[in-house]
Every structure is written in structure tokens, then in C-alpha cells.
Write a protein that holds these residues in place. Structure first.
Motif, mmCIF file in Angstrom:
data_model
loop_
_atom_site.group_PDB
_atom_site.id
_atom_site.type_symbol
_atom_site.label_atom_id
_atom_site.label_comp_id
_atom_site.label_asym_id
_atom_site.label_seq_id
_atom_site.Cartn_x
_atom_site.Cartn_y
_atom_site.Cartn_z
ATOM 1 N N TYR A 236 -28.079 14.544 -0.581
ATOM 2 C CA TYR A 236 -29.529 14.332 -0.723
ATOM 3 C C TYR A 236 -30.262 15.638 -1.022
ATOM 4 O O TYR A 236 -31.144 15.689 -1.881
ATOM 5 C CB TYR A 236 -30.069 13.712 0.565
ATOM 6 N N GLN A 237 -29.887 16.710 -0.313
ATOM 7 C CA GLN A 237 -30.616 17.969 -0.446
ATOM 8 C C GLN A 237 -30.112 18.848 -1.582
ATOM 9 O O GLN A 237 -30.902 19.541 -2.235
ATOM 10 C CB GLN A 237 -30.523 18.754 0.866
ATOM 11 N N ASP A 238 -28.792 18.824 -1.838
ATOM 12 C CA ASP A 238 -28.182 19.779 -2.757
ATOM 13 C C ASP A 238 -27.511 19.126 -3.964
ATOM 14 O O ASP A 238 -26.837 19.822 -4.734
ATOM 15 C CB ASP A 238 -27.137 20.614 -2.010
ATOM 16 N N ASN A 239 -27.652 17.815 -4.092
ATOM 17 C CA ASN A 239 -26.988 17.054 -5.153
ATOM 18 C C ASN A 239 -25.464 17.194 -5.086
ATOM 19 O O ASN A 239 -24.766 17.101 -6.107
ATOM 20 C CB ASN A 239 -27.483 17.480 -6.542
ATOM 21 N N TYR A 240 -24.950 17.420 -3.888
ATOM 22 C CA TYR A 240 -23.499 17.472 -3.674
ATOM 23 C C TYR A 240 -22.887 16.130 -4.063
ATOM 24 O O TYR A 240 -23.451 15.069 -3.816
ATOM 25 C CB TYR A 240 -23.220 17.792 -2.205
ATOM 26 N N ASN A 241 -21.698 16.175 -4.674
ATOM 27 C CA ASN A 241 -21.010 14.956 -5.123
ATOM 28 C C ASN A 241 -21.901 14.127 -6.042
ATOM 29 O O ASN A 241 -21.849 12.892 -6.040
ATOM 30 C CB ASN A 241 -20.563 14.112 -3.924
ATOM 31 N N GLY A 242 -22.712 14.824 -6.834
ATOM 32 C CA GLY A 242 -23.611 14.123 -7.752
ATOM 33 C C GLY A 242 -24.695 13.340 -7.046
ATOM 34 O O GLY A 242 -25.276 12.406 -7.628
ATOM 35 N N GLY A 243 -24.957 13.710 -5.779
ATOM 36 C CA GLY A 243 -25.977 13.007 -5.024
ATOM 37 C C GLY A 243 -25.518 11.669 -4.485
ATOM 38 O O GLY A 243 -26.352 10.862 -4.048
ATOM 39 N N LYS A 244 -24.198 11.438 -4.451
ATOM 40 C CA LYS A 244 -23.665 10.139 -4.054
ATOM 41 C C LYS A 244 -22.794 10.242 -2.807
ATOM 42 O O LYS A 244 -22.266 11.306 -2.480
ATOM 43 C CB LYS A 244 -22.851 9.539 -5.208
ATOM 44 N N ASP A 245 -22.610 9.103 -2.128
ATOM 45 C CA ASP A 245 -21.714 9.058 -0.977
ATOM 46 C C ASP A 245 -20.295 8.777 -1.435
ATOM 47 O O ASP A 245 -20.013 8.757 -2.646
ATOM 48 C CB ASP A 245 -22.212 8.027 0.046
ATOM 49 N N GLN A 246 -19.377 8.545 -0.486
ATOM 50 C CA GLN A 246 -17.969 8.358 -0.853
ATOM 51 C C GLN A 246 -17.734 7.081 -1.637
ATOM 52 O O GLN A 246 -16.698 6.925 -2.287
ATOM 53 C CB GLN A 246 -17.087 8.371 0.401
ATOM 54 N N PHE A 247 -18.688 6.155 -1.610
ATOM 55 C CA PHE A 247 -18.554 4.889 -2.331
ATOM 56 C C PHE A 247 -19.272 4.900 -3.674
ATOM 57 O O PHE A 247 -19.351 3.875 -4.347
ATOM 58 C CB PHE A 247 -19.080 3.742 -1.459
ATOM 59 N N GLY A 248 -19.847 6.069 -4.045
ATOM 60 C CA GLY A 248 -20.524 6.181 -5.319
ATOM 61 C C GLY A 248 -21.960 5.711 -5.317
ATOM 62 O O GLY A 248 -22.568 5.571 -6.384
ATOM 63 N N ARG A 249 -22.528 5.479 -4.145
ATOM 64 C CA ARG A 249 -23.914 5.049 -4.055
ATOM 65 C C ARG A 249 -24.846 6.255 -4.013
ATOM 66 O O ARG A 249 -24.533 7.279 -3.397
ATOM 67 C CB ARG A 249 -24.134 4.194 -2.807
ATOM 68 N N LYS A 250 -26.000 6.153 -4.635
ATOM 69 C CA LYS A 250 -26.994 7.215 -4.595
ATOM 70 C C LYS A 250 -27.545 7.322 -3.185
ATOM 71 O O LYS A 250 -28.042 6.346 -2.615
ATOM 72 C CB LYS A 250 -28.130 6.913 -5.579
ATOM 73 N N VAL A 251 -27.462 8.508 -2.597
ATOM 74 C CA VAL A 251 -27.906 8.715 -1.222
ATOM 75 C C VAL A 251 -29.431 8.836 -1.192
ATOM 76 O O VAL A 251 -30.013 9.692 -1.857
ATOM 77 C CB VAL A 251 -27.251 9.966 -0.621
ATOM 78 N N ALA A 252 -30.081 7.978 -0.406
ATOM 79 C CA ALA A 252 -31.539 7.910 -0.366
ATOM 80 C C ALA A 252 -32.164 8.699 0.769
ATOM 81 O O ALA A 252 -33.381 8.871 0.813
ATOM 82 C CB ALA A 252 -31.981 6.443 -0.272
ATOM 83 N N ASN A 253 -31.352 9.167 1.725
ATOM 84 C CA ASN A 253 -31.854 10.049 2.784
ATOM 85 C C ASN A 253 -30.672 10.834 3.346
ATOM 86 O O ASN A 253 -29.518 10.493 3.090
ATOM 87 C CB ASN A 253 -32.598 9.261 3.872
ATOM 88 N N PRO A 254 -30.934 11.898 4.106
ATOM 89 C CA PRO A 254 -29.844 12.784 4.544
ATOM 90 C C PRO A 254 -29.209 12.381 5.869
ATOM 91 O O PRO A 254 -28.642 13.227 6.572
ATOM 92 C CB PRO A 254 -30.562 14.131 4.679
#
Length: 366
Positions: A236-254
Motif C-alpha cells: 500500500y505504501q511503497d507499491n511493493y509487489n506491484g501494490g498487490k497481495d499474495q493473491f494478486g489483489r490490489k491492496v486497499a489499506n496497509p
């Protein structure tokens, strides 16, 4: 707040109860027929768990391998010298301690398992002793907390969520306590000074293999992140992993922790998602006790002093484990554990009556 995969964020995985030691001969190779055993199902994607219980080893060991006939993987943990358990690790696993007692469980993703063969051996240690227990209080990090909600749903360990419930979710089943167990518990403190002690009964938010409280050497995934920084926060903060979680979902909060409604509203008095300080109590050392209330969904008041006339500064949930710093004499209280004038200090300026805490041994005077 949880997120969908496709239904529940953090994909609440099933974990189970700590089972009593089996009355089987001690051995370092053993087989379990699991075809007729009960499976607890839950989570999304749907997963199940078969508890295999504790097993005594003929020779102390620190490594366990497993072969499953059918579906599933095996989690294993070892009994530490202080009577507490290590975290759950997926086999093949090298435990952080050499032990004579291990506990195992089968985690199913679909279908069923029929047989499990396990072998325990002694392997070179992969974790330094300092990584097992770093301080009496345990590891502590500031992370973002969201409210889980989902009343009526089922948590990762099979608990049916009640209104104003008291538990937390962490994004790894390595620190997941069994239903009605608190051998993995946290101390969560808000910026308003209030704290709650609660068991870890669910997996999430966002990820399911992010034990961010562990050092890089033993972290299951995201080993390049700093210890104490959840992957969702980095995304969420650093666009790590393209801003996604381990399932490829866009992370909406940290978020790095989910709080049940009672923990969120009543324990911490939060009104919105917030940064909190979390202490992962099983990473600590020293005397521990288990909170026991008459009501299954009950809590015990945590006070600023050693009497009920002092201010309430938090709550301790039923089944939660607490680390006891020291003990004091105060007001006599009658509770589930009898009548006592002893109070335990469980954090600076935080006290709980012994009358509601079971199993404390070795506490010293403050």
C-alpha cells in the motif's frame, strides 16, 4: 474490515484445537490413519483441518517430514522447555527447538486425506536461540488495524463469530490458536492508552503466509521486507509487489491485523481503523496465565491499579494468554479461579485479578 477471496479477505484458513497427548508408544516414525477423522471446514477458499494431536518422540528431534496420502499438507509444532509451543510450521520443517513432543495437523484444500506418515530427526539448527524468544514481553510492532465484523461467519479455527466478539486475525496460520485456546495471543494497544489481550483465532487480512513479526531468515514469504512490516503495508505504501497481495489483489489499506468487533469497539474504544501496537506474546518468555470468564464470550477488566475502584484501562478476553511481569497484593476478588487478593501486572500500569487467571507459575513480587 475483510476483503474478498472471493468472500473473505485473508482467506480464513482452518486451524484447530490443541489435542491432548495420544497414549501411543514413543517413536520417531509413526503413521496416522485419518480417513475416519473429523474435519473442520471453513474459510474461503474452503479449507479443512484434521487434528492429529500430540506425539511423544523416542529420541529428541527438531525436524519433521510428512507424507500425505491424498490431499493436504501437514503443520507441525514442538513443545518448548517452558511448556509453551513453537509456532506451527509446514512440513518438512526444522523447528527452532529440539523437543520430545510434537503436535501435528493436516490442512486440506479440497478432497480428503487417508493416511499420514511422519518422521522426526535431528537436523542442524536453522534458527538462533535469540530468534526464539527475544525479550520477556515478546516482539512488538506498530501496525494498521481494521475491524473484521462478519458476525455469524466462521473463523479459521472453526469459531462462529458472535456479536461484540473478542479475538484477532493475523495473516499467517503459524500463529493461529485452536478454538477455545489462547496459546497464541496478542496484546493490542491503541494510542488512547487502552489495550486488549485477545487470542488469535483467524487468518488475515489480505495475506495468509505473512508472519511479518518473524525475522527474515524464518519468514515464510516476503523475506526482503523489514521484520515487523506486513506485506500489505509495503504494498500500500511503497507499491511493493506491484501494490498487490499474495493473491494478486490490489491492496486497499496497509492492514497487518484484523480486530473482532468487541476488541475494536469495547477493548480499544476505536471508532475507525487505526494504527496500534501489537505484542505477539508467544514470542516472549516468563510466567503466563490463561484468562477464564464464566461467559464464553466474556472479558475481564484490566485496571490501572490493584482494585476495582481504579480506572479500567483495557480488557482481557476469555481464553487469552497473558504474560505476567510480577504480582501484587490488592483488593480481594472472587472469580472463576476462586477468591484471591493477588493481582498480576501484565504491562506497565495494567493489572488483572488473579481470580480470573489460571495456570500462572513462578510470578515474583513487584
Amino acid at each position: 474490515m475483510r476483503y474478498l477471496l472471493p468472500l473473505v479477505a485473508g482467506a480464513a484458513l482452518v486451524a484447530g484445537l490443541a489435542s491432548p497427548a495420544q497414549a501411543a508408544p514413543a517413536s520417531n516414525e509413526w503413521t496416522a490413519d485419518v480417513s475416519g477423522r473429523a474435519v473442520t471446514w471453513g474459510g474461503s477458499p474452503r479449507t479443512g483441518l484434521i487434528e492429529l494431536g500430540s506425539h511423544r518422540l523416542a529420541q529428541p528431534a527438531n525436524a519433521v517430514t510428512a507424507a500425505v496420502t491424498g490431499d493436504g499438507v501437514v503443520d507441525v509444532r514442538g513443545l518448548r522447555a517452558d511448556g509453551q509451543w513453537t509456532e506451527w510450521l509446514e512440513a518438512p520443517a526444522t523447528l527452532p527447538v529440539t523437543t520430545s513432543t510434537v503436535e501435528t495437523r493436516v490442512v486440506l484444500s479440497s478432497g480428503k486425506a487417508s493416511r499420514v506418515k511422519l518422521t522426526a530427526t535431528q537436523a542442524p539448527a536453522t534458527v538462533a536461540a535469540d530468534d526464539v524468544s527475544v525479550a520477556a514481553a515478546g516482539r512488538s510492532y506498530r501496525v494498521y488495524a481494521t475491524r473484521e465484523g462478519l458476525v455469524g461467519g466462521t473463523t479459521a479455527n472453526g469459531h462462529v463469530i458472535r456479536s461484540r466478539d473478542h479475538f484477532v486475525a493475523l495473516p499467517s496460520r503459524r500463529g493461529l490458536a485452536g478454538r477455545n485456546s489462547g496459546n497464541y495471543s496478542v496484546q493490542v494497544c491503541a494510542s488512547n492508552g487502552r489495550c486488549e489481550w485477545a487470542p488469535v483465532w483467524d487468518v488475515g487480512p489480505w495475506n495468509t503466509k505473512d508472519d511479518y513479526w518473524n525475522p527474515a531468515a524464518t519468514r515464510e514469504m516476503w523475506k526482503d521486507l523489514p521484520q515487523g512490516k506486513p506485506e500489505a503495508q509495503a504494498a500500500y505504501q511503497d507499491n511493493y509487489n506491484g501494490g498487490k497481495d499474495q493473491f494478486g489483489r490490489k491492496v486497499a489499506n496497509p492492514a497487518g491485523i484484523d480486530l473482532a468487533d468487541g476488541t475494536f469497539w469495547d477493548g480499544l474504544k476505536l471508532t475507525t481503523n487505526a494504527w496500534v501496537t501489537v505484542t505477539y506474546l508467544w514470542t516472549g518468555s516468563g510466567p503466563v496465565g490463561t484468562v477464564r470468564t464464566a461467559a464464553a464470550n466474556g472479558t475481564v477488566n484490566v485496571r490501572s491499579g490493584t482494585s476495582s475502584s481504579t480506572s479500567q484501562v483495557g480488557l482481557a478476553a476469555n481464553y487469552a494468554q497473558v504474560r505476567v511481569t510480577c504480582q501484587l497484593t490488592g483488593q480481594s476478588v472472587t472469580g472463576t479461579q476462586g477468591t484471591s487478593n493477588i493481582w498480576y501486572r501484565i504491562a506497565s500500569g495494567k493489572h488483572i485479578a488473579k481470580a480470573y487467571v489460571a495456570g500462572v507459575s513462578g510470578a515474583t513480587a513487584c
